[in-house]
Motif scaffolding. Sequence first.
Motif, short mmCIF file in Angstrom:
data_model
loop_
_atom_site.label_atom_id
_atom_site.label_comp_id
_atom_site.label_asym_id
_atom_site.label_seq_id
_atom_site.Cartn_x
_atom_site.Cartn_y
_atom_site.Cartn_z
N MET A 118 0.82 -1.19 0.00
CA MET A 118 0.00 0.00 0.00
C MET A 118 0.87 1.26 0.00
O MET A 118 0.54 2.23 -0.65
N VAL A 119 2.00 1.23 0.69
CA VAL A 119 2.90 2.38 0.71
C VAL A 119 3.40 2.65 -0.71
O VAL A 119 3.53 3.79 -1.11
N GLN A 120 3.65 1.61 -1.49
CA GLN A 120 4.11 1.78 -2.86
C GLN A 120 3.08 2.55 -3.69
O GLN A 120 3.44 3.41 -4.48
N ASP A 121 1.80 2.24 -3.55
CA ASP A 121 0.76 2.92 -4.31
C ASP A 121 0.73 4.41 -3.97
O ASP A 121 0.57 5.23 -4.85
N GLU A 122 0.89 4.74 -2.70
CA GLU A 122 0.86 6.14 -2.28
C GLU A 122 2.03 6.91 -2.87
O GLU A 122 1.93 8.10 -3.11
N LYS A 123 3.14 6.25 -3.08
CA LYS A 123 4.33 6.91 -3.59
C LYS A 123 4.26 7.19 -5.09
O LYS A 123 5.08 7.88 -5.62
N LYS A 124 3.27 6.67 -5.78
CA LYS A 124 3.17 6.84 -7.23
C LYS A 124 2.50 8.15 -7.63
O LYS A 124 2.68 8.62 -8.74
N ARG A 125 1.71 8.72 -6.72
CA ARG A 125 1.07 10.01 -7.01
C ARG A 125 0.73 10.71 -5.70
O ARG A 125 0.66 10.09 -4.65
N TYR A 126 0.52 12.02 -5.80
CA TYR A 126 0.19 12.79 -4.61
C TYR A 126 -1.28 12.68 -4.27
O TYR A 126 -2.12 12.48 -5.14
N SER A 127 -1.58 12.86 -2.98
CA SER A 127 -2.96 12.78 -2.50
C SER A 127 -3.73 14.01 -2.98
O SER A 127 -3.15 15.01 -3.40
N GLU A 128 -5.05 13.93 -2.89
CA GLU A 128 -5.90 15.07 -3.27
C GLU A 128 -5.56 16.30 -2.43
O GLU A 128 -5.56 17.42 -2.94
N GLU A 129 -5.24 16.07 -1.16
CA GLU A 129 -4.88 17.17 -0.27
C GLU A 129 -3.59 17.85 -0.73
O GLU A 129 -3.49 19.07 -0.78
N ASP A 130 -2.60 17.04 -1.10
CA ASP A 130 -1.34 17.58 -1.62
C ASP A 130 -1.58 18.34 -2.92
O ASP A 130 -1.03 19.43 -3.12
N LEU A 131 -2.38 17.77 -3.79
CA LEU A 131 -2.66 18.42 -5.08
C LEU A 131 -3.36 19.75 -4.88
O LEU A 131 -3.09 20.72 -5.60
N LYS A 132 -4.25 19.82 -3.89
CA LYS A 132 -4.93 21.09 -3.58
C LYS A 132 -3.91 22.14 -3.14
O LYS A 132 -4.01 23.31 -3.52
N GLU A 133 -2.94 21.73 -2.33
CA GLU A 133 -1.89 22.65 -1.89
C GLU A 133 -1.12 23.20 -3.09
O GLU A 133 -0.89 24.41 -3.20
N PHE A 134 -0.74 22.31 -4.00
CA PHE A 134 0.01 22.74 -5.18
C PHE A 134 -0.85 23.59 -6.11
O PHE A 134 -0.38 24.56 -6.69
N GLU A 135 -2.13 23.24 -6.21
CA GLU A 135 -3.05 24.02 -7.05
C GLU A 135 -3.16 25.46 -6.51
O GLU A 135 -3.15 26.43 -7.28
N GLU A 136 -3.22 25.58 -5.19
CA GLU A 136 -3.29 26.90 -4.57
C GLU A 136 -2.00 27.68 -4.81
O GLU A 136 -2.03 28.87 -5.18
N LEU A 137 -0.86 27.02 -4.63
CA LEU A 137 0.44 27.66 -4.85
C LEU A 137 0.57 28.13 -6.30
O LEU A 137 0.96 29.27 -6.55
N ILE A 138 0.21 27.28 -7.24
CA ILE A 138 0.31 27.63 -8.65
C ILE A 138 -0.67 28.75 -9.00
O ILE A 138 -0.34 29.67 -9.75
N GLY A 139 -1.87 28.70 -8.43
CA GLY A 139 -2.85 29.75 -8.65
C GLY A 139 -2.33 31.12 -8.20
O GLY A 139 -2.49 32.12 -8.89
N GLN A 140 -1.67 31.13 -7.03
CA GLN A 140 -1.09 32.38 -6.53
C GLN A 140 0.01 32.88 -7.45
O GLN A 140 0.09 34.07 -7.76
N LYS A 141 0.86 31.97 -7.92
CA LYS A 141 1.94 32.36 -8.83
C LYS A 141 1.37 32.85 -10.16
O LYS A 141 1.88 33.81 -10.73
#
Length: 128
Positions: free
Chosen positions: A1-24
Amino acid sequence: MVQDEKKRYSEEDLKEFEELIGQKLDATRSELNYIKETLSKRNDSGTDNTSGNSKLLEDGADTSERENLSQLAARLQKFIQQLDAAMVRIKNGTYGICKDTGKLIPKERLRAVPHTQQTIEAKLRQSK
């Protein structure tokens, strides 16, 4: 299960990046609009009211400054395109995955360079 998590970011992480990119994106678009206004002389009330002698000296500097601003505007437009592409990758679930290795790009790198598509190792190999 840890391997699956390492293949992509969680929805929460993606929201953080989406917010960061939106600000930029907002900041970069604002800066680009300011430069475009400056280049079209909408904001310039400066040199038109000066005397003839100093006007000749300022023309050369003005031309050089306009060239620099044009180059900066081109770089900002490219950056906006890269950030827009990163937003698309967030939407389709491929954000944060190295295009060369398929590995997850570390969060620290994505926070520093949110439009990147490569791990630092892949980027260094590419530049050799």
